[in-house]
Structures are given as structure tokens and as C-alpha cells.
Design a protein around this motif. Structure first.
Motif, short mmCIF file in Angstrom:
data_model
loop_
_atom_site.label_atom_id
_atom_site.label_comp_id
_atom_site.label_asym_id
_atom_site.label_seq_id
_atom_site.Cartn_x
_atom_site.Cartn_y
_atom_site.Cartn_z
N VAL A 63 0.85 -1.20 0.00
CA VAL A 63 0.00 0.00 0.00
C VAL A 63 0.88 1.25 0.00
O VAL A 63 0.60 2.22 -0.72
CB VAL A 63 -0.94 0.00 1.23
CG1 VAL A 63 -1.69 1.33 1.32
CG2 VAL A 63 -1.93 -1.15 1.14
N ALA A 64 1.96 1.23 0.77
CA ALA A 64 2.88 2.36 0.80
C ALA A 64 3.52 2.57 -0.57
O ALA A 64 3.64 3.71 -1.05
CB ALA A 64 3.96 2.13 1.85
N GLY A 65 3.91 1.48 -1.24
CA GLY A 65 4.53 1.59 -2.56
C GLY A 65 3.57 2.11 -3.60
O GLY A 65 3.92 2.98 -4.42
N ILE A 66 2.34 1.62 -3.58
CA ILE A 66 1.32 2.08 -4.54
C ILE A 66 0.99 3.54 -4.27
O ILE A 66 0.69 4.30 -5.20
CB ILE A 66 0.07 1.20 -4.46
CG1 ILE A 66 0.36 -0.15 -5.13
CG2 ILE A 66 -1.11 1.86 -5.15
CD1 ILE A 66 -0.83 -1.06 -5.23
N THR A 67 1.04 3.95 -3.02
CA THR A 67 0.79 5.35 -2.68
C THR A 67 1.78 6.26 -3.42
O THR A 67 1.40 7.29 -3.98
CB THR A 67 0.91 5.57 -1.17
OG1 THR A 67 -0.15 4.88 -0.51
CG2 THR A 67 0.86 7.04 -0.82
N VAL A 68 3.05 5.88 -3.43
CA VAL A 68 4.05 6.68 -4.13
C VAL A 68 3.81 6.63 -5.64
O VAL A 68 3.85 7.66 -6.33
CB VAL A 68 5.46 6.19 -3.80
CG1 VAL A 68 6.50 7.00 -4.58
CG2 VAL A 68 5.74 6.30 -2.30
N ALA A 69 3.56 5.44 -6.18
CA ALA A 69 3.30 5.31 -7.62
C ALA A 69 2.08 6.12 -8.04
O ALA A 69 2.08 6.77 -9.10
CB ALA A 69 3.09 3.84 -7.98
N ASN A 70 1.06 6.11 -7.21
CA ASN A 70 -0.15 6.90 -7.51
C ASN A 70 0.14 8.38 -7.54
O ASN A 70 -0.54 9.15 -8.23
CB ASN A 70 -1.24 6.61 -6.48
CG ASN A 70 -2.07 5.39 -6.85
OD1 ASN A 70 -2.15 5.01 -8.02
ND2 ASN A 70 -2.67 4.76 -5.85
N GLY A 71 1.16 8.81 -6.78
CA GLY A 71 1.54 10.22 -6.83
C GLY A 71 1.99 10.62 -8.22
O GLY A 71 1.61 11.68 -8.74
N PHE A 72 2.77 9.77 -8.87
CA PHE A 72 3.23 10.06 -10.23
C PHE A 72 2.08 9.98 -11.23
O PHE A 72 1.96 10.81 -12.14
CB PHE A 72 4.35 9.09 -10.62
CG PHE A 72 5.63 9.35 -9.93
CD1 PHE A 72 6.47 10.37 -10.35
CD2 PHE A 72 6.01 8.60 -8.82
CE1 PHE A 72 7.67 10.63 -9.69
CE2 PHE A 72 7.20 8.85 -8.15
CZ PHE A 72 8.03 9.87 -8.60
N TRP A 73 1.23 8.97 -11.08
CA TRP A 73 0.05 8.86 -11.94
C TRP A 73 -0.81 10.11 -11.81
O TRP A 73 -1.31 10.65 -12.80
CB TRP A 73 -0.76 7.62 -11.57
CG TRP A 73 -2.12 7.57 -12.20
CD1 TRP A 73 -3.28 8.10 -11.71
CD2 TRP A 73 -2.46 6.98 -13.46
NE1 TRP A 73 -4.33 7.86 -12.57
CE2 TRP A 73 -3.85 7.17 -13.66
CE3 TRP A 73 -1.73 6.29 -14.43
CZ2 TRP A 73 -4.52 6.70 -14.79
CZ3 TRP A 73 -2.41 5.82 -15.55
CH2 TRP A 73 -3.78 6.04 -15.73
N THR A 74 -0.99 10.59 -10.59
CA THR A 74 -1.84 11.74 -10.34
C THR A 74 -1.29 12.99 -11.01
O THR A 74 -2.05 13.79 -11.57
CB THR A 74 -2.01 11.97 -8.83
OG1 THR A 74 -2.61 10.82 -8.25
CG2 THR A 74 -2.88 13.19 -8.56
N VAL A 75 0.02 13.19 -10.95
CA VAL A 75 0.62 14.35 -11.61
C VAL A 75 0.31 14.32 -13.10
O VAL A 75 -0.13 15.32 -13.69
CB VAL A 75 2.14 14.40 -11.39
CG1 VAL A 75 2.78 15.47 -12.28
CG2 VAL A 75 2.45 14.71 -9.94
#
Length: 470
Positions: A63-75
Motif C-alpha cells: 500500500v505504501a509503494g502504490i501510494t508513491v506510484a499513484n503520486g506520479f500517476w496523479t501528476v
């Protein structure tokens, strides 16, 4: 009178008598907003489902890793939300002013810009996923999970860029039902595919990303059919078919650039701020990093109501201004903002009542206690976020996009980030991340509210109306 009709009449009459929104205008807002609200929940459920299934199947580090990946997707996604917002502004005003050729040209330009912008971003995310996710030190396991998810999710960004422009095109002409149906179909496919790949095929994080990417591609294919002017069983054909030959001229590219750039910049600023916030959260360990990710995802899911209200008020304000009806545009702005406040008070209250079971869906039992306060902060901060959505919807419909951009910068970078950073220097620690979650939505809302009350947005809109070319 049917039961539903009786309930509608009762609620509409109550809101009218209370001075919240005129009963006739409520129907206009409802017709445009409810499909977009469903669409918002459908789209945001994809990230939420991925987070939940990975949390169940793999654990808190994932979940922590996907949280970071989602940050890039969101940008990346926010860039295209900004572009799509500019599309909505110009399409709604030109369509409302009965200038269909110009509206079609705007759609063509926007789709081209979406593809040109999306390709290099998607390639970067795919090829450099390990380096990018590794910028946030959430731990070796979290980095591996996040990089895997981002790499497989990256191609979906190109499809999502097209989907956003297509969805806003339909909304701008007053059709929010068609994109709702398409997006809801995509959400169901995403849930089915991600669950199958994660649990049945045992693909873990890779399966969650693969399910989302395939579902997003299928949505693009469905949108492409309607955008070319073809119907779905007699319904949903775009009145602005993108294969039409229309004259673009010099004015439209300049107007699209003028309206979209502040929106893109504002959205990008919103997306980028998550990285220093995640870096700060990571200093407290992967559990706090995961908790912050869950909180932001819950808030984004609640933000689905704004998908409806913001798009509705943008469309109705834009069309009213395109027709020269400034009093009507002002009425829509005031009433939709008040309505959104009531809705978000109710929605945030529901989340607060169920905060513990909600947290337990995403993280392991040992991490629930740390996650609960973050989910509660997400519920509180969703109220100003929802109100701000309607306020910025007014400004976007008028083409007044610079003030919301400045408001976002102030709220995120001059208030929220410094507050969060103080947590690394004071004994209260991660608790200040909770205050930062609330500050990043409250400050922009107050600034944008002042702008709407000033009436300056009406003056700005006159430069973008069809008559401006005459």
C-alpha cells in the motif's frame, strides 16, 4: 405521483424554500451532475480498489509503494484534467453560442494536445519507474512494489488523457449520461480484472496495475466510437464529430492555451505537492506513508461529488455567459456552491462515523490505529475541497483560471507543506500531517470564494465569448 417523484418534489421544494437553490435550476444541475458523480465514483474506485486488494493480498508495504506510484500517476492525470477543463470552457461557451464548428475545432485541438503530452510522460514512467519511486524512501519493499505498479500502469496514462477530454466534451454539450455509462463500465471491468489478476492469477501488485491499464484502454475504445459521431444503440453520438473538417484559425489555439495553461499549472501544482508530503510521511515509517495514501484516496473518492457539481456549474455558467445571461450565471454559481456545502457536510459526517472500519479495509490490523486519524482528517478536509470544486467550476466556466492557480500554490506550498515539515522538528510529529491535509483544501477555498464574490470573473468571461471574435 410515484414515490421517487414525491421525494424529489419534497426535497426540491425544501431546498427552494430554504434559499439553497431554485427548484427549476436544481433540475438543471441534477440532470448534469448525477451522471458525473457516478462517473467520479467509477473512476476513483479504480485507484481505491487497487489499494484495497493489494492491501489485502500483499500487505501495508505494498500500500505504501502504490501510494508513491499513484503520486506520479496523479501528476500526469492532473495535467490532462487541466487541459480537459480548458476544453470544457471553450466548448460550452461556443456550443451555447451556437458555434458548433468552433466547438468541434476545440475538441480536435484538445485531443491532439492530449496525445502529444501523454506519450513522453508515459514513456518516462515506464522506463524510469524504479528511479522515480525510489525518490521517496519508503523502504526497499515499498519501492519495489511501487515501481512495478507504476511501470505497468504507465501506458494507461495515454488512454486516460483521451478519456478525460472525451468526457469533458460530452459534459460541455450537456450530456453527462453517456460518459457516466462508459466510465461505470470501465470501473466494473477494472474491479473484475484487478481482482482476477491479483487473487486468481496471483499476480499481486503487477496484476492490480494490469487490470487498471486494460480497463482504461477499453474505455478509450468505447469513447472513440461516440466521438466520431456514431451512436450507441441510437444514443450518445457526439454532436461535435471529431472527423469533421472545420477551420481552426488562429484564435482558438490561443484561447485554448490561455485557458488551459493556468488549469494545467494549478493541477500540476496540486499533484507535485504530494511528493514532499510523502517524503515527510516516509520519515515516520511505511505505516504512516500508507496511512497518508489511504487518507488522500478516501478524500479523492469523496471528491466524486465535486465531479458532478463542478462540471455542472462550469457547463451551465459557460452556456449562460455564452448567451450573454450574466444574472443567470451568477445564480447558478451561488446556488450550486451552497448545495455542495450541504452535501459534503453529510458525506464527511458519514465517513467520520465509520472511520475505523474504513481504515481496516486498506491496512493490516496492526496499522489500523495509526490510519484512523488520517481517514478522519480526510473526511474533514473533504468539505472545503468540495465547496472549492463548485467555486472553481464557476471560475473555469468563465475562463477565469489564473486566480485558482495562485490559490492552489498558496494553500499547498505556503501553508500545507510548512505545516507538515514542522512535524519533523516538533514533538507532535506525524500529527501535523493531519493539519496539513485540512489546510491544503481550506486555504484555496477561501481565496477562490473571495474571487467569485468580487464579480471579476464576469469581466474575464467577456473575452472568451463567441462575440469576442467579431
Amino acid at each position: 405521483m410515484s414515490l421517487l417523484a414525491a421525494i424529489w418534489a419534497s426535497v426540491a421544494g425544501l431546498l427552494d424554500r430554504a434559499g439553497v437553490i431554485d427548484e427549476g435550476r436544481l433540475r438543471d444541475v441534477f440532470d448534469l451532475s448525477w451522471p458525473r458523480i457516478v462517473t467520479g465514483f467509477a473512476i476513483m474506485s479504480k485507484r481505491t480498489v487497487d489499494l484495497a486488494v493489494v492491501g489485502i493480498a500483499v500487505g501495508t508495504d505494498a500500500v505504501a509503494g502504490i501510494t508513491v506510484a499513484n503520486g506520479f500517476w496523479t501528476v500526469g492525470k492532473f495535467v490532462f484534467i487541466g487541459l480537459a477543463g480548458g476544453t470544457l470552457t471553450l466548448v460550452s461557451q461556443n456550443y451555447g453560442g451556437d458555434e458548433r464548428n468552433r466547438a468541434t475545432a476545440v475538441v480536435q485541438l484538445s485531443l491532439l494536445a492530449a496525445v502529444v503530452l501523454a506519450v513522453p510522460i508515459a514513456l518516462l514512467y515506464n522506463r524510469a519507474s524504479v528511479s522515480l519511486v525510489g525518490l521517496i524512501d519508503g523502504g526497499a519493499d515499498a519501492t519495489t512494489y511501487g515501481a512495478t505498479y507504476l511501470a505497468i500502469l504507465a501506458p494507461g496514462l495515454l488512454f486516460e488523457a483521451v478519456n478525460l477530454v472525451a468526457s469533458r466534451t460530452y459534459a460541455a454539450v450537456g450530456n453527462t449520461t453517456t460518459p457516466m455509462a462508459i466510465r461505470a463500465t470501465g470501473a466494473v471491468l477494472n474491479i473484475a480484472l484487478s481482482a482476477t489478476f491479483v487473487f486468481a492469477a496471483d499476480l499481486g501488485v503487477y496484476g492490480a496495475g494490469l487490470g487498471t491499464t486494460v480497463a482504461t484502454l477499453l474505455v478509450t475504445c468505447i469513447f472513440a466510437w461516440g466521438l466520431t459521431g456514431r451512436s450507441y444503440a441510437g444514443r450518445g453520438a457526439s454532436p461535435l464529430p471529431i472527423l469533421s473538417r472545420v477551420a481552426i484559425g488562429r484564435t482558438l489555439p490561443q484561447q485554448l492555451l490561455s485557458v488551459s495553461v493556468p488549469l494545467v499549472a494549478r493541477r500540476t501544482a496540486q499533484g507535485l505537492v504530494v511528493f514532499p508530503l510523502l517524503a515527510i510521511a516516509a520519515t515516520f515509517g511505511p505505516v504512516v506513508l500508507a496511512a497518508l495514501g489511504v487518507a488522500r484516496q478516501i478524500r479523492q473518492l469523496l471528491n466524486s461529488f465535486t465531479w458532478g457539481f463542478s462540471i455542472a456549474v462550469s457547463t451551465l455558467v459557460g452556456q449562460a455567459l455564452g448567451a450573454g445571461k450574466e444574472t443567470l450565471a451568477t445564480a447558478y454559481s451561488r446556488e450550486v456552491t451552497t448545495l455542495s456545502l450541504l452535501v459534503y457536510l453529510l458525506a464527511g459526517g458519514v465517513v467520520l462515523l465509520a472511520v475505523r472500519p474504513i481504515a481496516a479495509v486498506f491496512v493490516e490490523p496492526t496499522a489500523v490505529a495509526r490510519t484512523v486519524p488520517f481517514v478522519a482528517a480526510a473526511a474533514v478536509s473533504s468539505v472545503p475541497l468540495g465547496v472549492d470544486g463548485s467555486i472553481t467550476g464557476t471560475l473555469r466556466g468563465a475562463g477565469d483560471t489564473r486566480v485558482p492557480f495562485a490559490a492552489t500554490l498558496i494553500g499547498l506550498y505556503l501553508v500545507a507543506l510548512p505545516v507538515a515539515f514542522l512535524g519533523t522538528r516538533l514533538a507532535v510529529g506525524a500529527s501535523l500531517l493531519l493539519l496539513a491535509l485540512v489546510a491544503e483544501t481550506t486555504v484555496p477555498a477561501l481565496i477562490n470564494l473571495r474571487r467569485v464574490r468580487s464579480g471579476r470573473w464576469l469581466e474575464v468571461s467577456r473575452a472568451y465569448r463567441p462575440s469576442a471574435d467579431e
